[in-house]
Design an enzyme around this catalytic site. Structure first.
Site, PDB file in Angstrom:
ATOM      1  N   ASN A 135      44.379 111.441  40.999  1.00 30.22           N
ATOM      2  CA  ASN A 135      42.987 111.471  40.532  1.00 30.22           C
ATOM      3  C   ASN A 135      42.358 110.074  40.521  1.00 30.22           C
ATOM      4  OD1 ASN A 135      44.451 110.315  38.505  1.00 30.22           O
ATOM      5  ND2 ASN A 135      43.844 111.748  36.885  1.00 30.22           N
ATOM      6  N   HIS A 137      43.856 107.362  39.292  1.00 33.58           N
ATOM      7  CA  HIS A 137      44.287 106.487  38.198  1.00 33.58           C
ATOM      8  C   HIS A 137      45.153 105.351  38.720  1.00 33.58           C
ATOM      9  CE1 HIS A 137      48.161 108.995  37.080  1.00 33.58           C
ATOM     10  NE2 HIS A 137      48.508 107.969  37.805  1.00 33.58           N
ATOM     11  N   GLU A 142      43.315 106.665  33.155  1.00 34.95           N
ATOM     12  CA  GLU A 142      42.827 107.933  33.688  1.00 34.95           C
ATOM     13  C   GLU A 142      41.305 107.910  33.838  1.00 34.95           C
ATOM     14  OE1 GLU A 142      44.938 109.906  34.791  1.00 34.95           O
ATOM     15  OE2 GLU A 142      46.446 110.604  33.374  1.00 34.95           O
TER      16      GLU A 142
END
Ligand code: GLP
Length: 242
Positions: A135, A137, A142
């Site tokens: 994603n 990160h 995050e």
């Protein structure tokens, strides 16, 4: 930003290891920021080979790892401390006192984040190795409305739990929180080496390097770094380099 295209994963690992080895050769007391995950395993294997053949000495190297799962002890095979020992530290001559990893067992998050920030402040990172989360990160920073400068206690995104559950017996065993070095510390590293392998990373790597700067893709902030080196293979670079 410099992007190197490797033929395949093994070649990527060789290029990344050569860059890290050059750093250690030029500055034997280098502070390395190190990463876990599947991607750096080959790089660590190559570094071990160089050490075993007598070409690379870790006796003055210091390491500062990016992150650790909360609640896991260093002896737990799923902990990042265990990963680092197993994949690198047990096979080279780095001194135990020069190894730094957040303590997953310190449940006083404020104290642990403060302690780790002090470690980083005393040992400015010369080269930070990074993998790329599915994603976007980096470390365990995050996607979120805001990102933190310093070490922080994070709730893991579902995408991260999904990606990392392969290392655990059951999904419920994946810790829900972790400590991670913050974005400020990563951005302050003198050099950043980002490695990504396989088509599964192609889209997120493109977003990170060519997309808008956004906290929703933490790696996109790396576009602002003055010395970013990216090493990818055919798969991960398919939208970036022909
Ligand atoms: C974990 C780590 C990250 C790493 C990511 C990618 O979530 N916290 O630092 O970059 O995994 O892992 P892989 O290399 O297995 O794709």
């Amino acid at each position: 930003m410099k992007i190197y295209k490797a033929r395949d994963y093994d070649h990527l690992s060789q290029i990344a290891a050569n860059i890290i080895a050059a750093q250690i050769t030029l500055k034997p007391e280098s502070v390395l920021g190190l990463a876990t995950g599947g991607t750096p395993v080959g790089t660590y294997k190559e570094l071990i080979k160089k050490h075993k053949s007598g070409d690379l000495c870790f006796s003055e190297v210091k390491s500062i790892n990016l992150d650790e799962y909360c609640t896991l002890a260093p002896e737990s095979p799923q902990s990042y401390a265990y990963f680092m020992n197993d994949n690198l530290f047990n096979h080279v001559n780095i001194k135990a006192e020069n190894v730094n990893i957040p303590s997953g067992l310190n449940l006083d998050a404020d104290a642990e984040c403060k302690r780790y920030d002090e470690v980083i402040k005393k040992n400015p990172i010369d080269l930070q190795l990074l993998g790329l989360g599915p994603n976007g990160h980096i470390g365990f920073n995050e996607p979120d409305a805001e990102l933190k400068l310093g070490t922080n206690h994070v709730s893991l995104a579902q995408a991260t739990i999904d990606a990392n559950k392969r290392y655990f017996e059951r999904e419920e065993d994946v810790p829900k929180t972790a400590y991670t070095m913050g974005m400020g510390s990563i951005m302050h590293s003198r050099k950043v080496l980002l490695i990504a392998s396989g088509e599964g990373k192609a889209e997120i790597l493109y977003k990170a390097l060519k997309g808008p700067l956004t906290t929703q893709v933490p790696a996109s902030l790396l576009q602002l770094h003055r010395d970013l080196i990216v090493v990818g293979d055919e798969g991960s670079l398919k939208f970036l380099v022909r």
